[in-house]
Design a protein around this motif. Sequence first.
Motif, PDB file in Angstrom:
ATOM      1  N   THR A  70     -11.637 -80.900   0.259  1.00  0.00           N
ATOM      2  CA  THR A  70     -12.509 -80.996   1.434  1.00  0.00           C
ATOM      3  C   THR A  70     -13.414 -79.783   1.603  1.00  0.00           C
ATOM      4  O   THR A  70     -14.049 -79.632   2.643  1.00  0.00           O
ATOM      5  CB  THR A  70     -11.662 -81.171   2.706  1.00  0.00           C
TER       6      THR A  70
ATOM      7  N   GLY B  28     -16.610 -77.526   1.515  1.00  0.00           N
ATOM      8  CA  GLY B  28     -18.043 -77.760   1.465  1.00  0.00           C
ATOM      9  C   GLY B  28     -18.721 -76.972   0.366  1.00  0.00           C
ATOM     10  O   GLY B  28     -19.681 -77.430  -0.253  1.00  0.00           O
TER      11      GLY B  28
ATOM     12  N   HIS C 138     -16.455 -83.544   1.353  1.00  0.00           N
ATOM     13  CA  HIS C 138     -16.524 -82.679   2.536  1.00  0.00           C
ATOM     14  C   HIS C 138     -17.024 -83.456   3.756  1.00  0.00           C
ATOM     15  O   HIS C 138     -18.143 -83.951   3.763  1.00  0.00           O
ATOM     16  CB  HIS C 138     -17.484 -81.515   2.265  1.00  0.00           C
TER      17      HIS C 138
ATOM     18  N   HIS D   2     -23.674 -76.042   1.634  1.00  0.00           N
ATOM     19  CA  HIS D   2     -22.708 -75.412   2.530  1.00  0.00           C
ATOM     20  C   HIS D   2     -23.386 -74.386   3.429  1.00  0.00           C
ATOM     21  O   HIS D   2     -23.023 -74.238   4.614  1.00  0.00           O
ATOM     22  CB  HIS D   2     -21.596 -74.750   1.715  1.00  0.00           C
TER      23      HIS D   2
END
Length: 279
Positions: free
Chosen positions: A89, A91, A112, A169
Amino acid sequence: MTAIAVVGAGRVGLTLARALSRSGHRVAVLGRSARRLPHDLGAAETAWRAPLTSAEVVILAVPDDALAATTAAVAATHALGARQVVLHTSGRHGCTILEPLAAQGAAVAAAHPLQSFPDPDGSDPAILAGVPLVVTGDAAAIDAARRLATELAMGEVVTLPETGRVAYHAAAAIASNYLVVLADLAGRLAASAGAGEGAERLFVPILGQTLRHLEARGAANALTGPIRRGDVETVSAHLGVLSGDDRAAYAILARLATGLAERAGLDPAAAAALRSTLD
């Protein structure tokens, strides 16, 4: 019903475990200690091999900086093989970090959820409704992630290349974390003007309205205020009451806003005047 092992009992892991359990899946939460978990999730399992072996999907829900070590720990159990899917998960990371598990035959992907998780004991699973899932990885693993996202009533599934994960991200951090920083900045300025402590809460309605405009109209058409109007005197007055990092932040954001205003139709001469003032 799918057997799912969630490695990590933090905010994201517990939220996903609750959501997947509510959807009818058999969920085991794996952790470092056998502490009792909230929300009727039982206890975290510290003996990982058996639940990993029986799982069809393994979700690594750990912080970005812990993902490599967690991947190595899972690989060391030699519990995974070709019939299993592993999702993480994070990012920031793509699927390359899961190579030790891919080498054991598992299909791997980053998955994510583009959401913040404020509750340390696991947020209400409803927080996932409509939330985009941003994926990178093997086709089979992405298909599995897409099925789970559909079951959890999540939003669009967006596929990124491995090379795009860090920039993505950074975008997520700007959208979530720095919105809070901007609210704090606004609150501090309002407090210095006499609005009192906790003044950041005054801006919640306007922030909400701005986000609704952004959703409905896009960034350029959601922009309002002195930059959008080309009001040089007001911008100059703002700069006059700011100092230090607050002034620098205002100037940087105002320059970006000027470019956005131009896209929305601000007169080039007005944009030039704004830039001159900001410089």
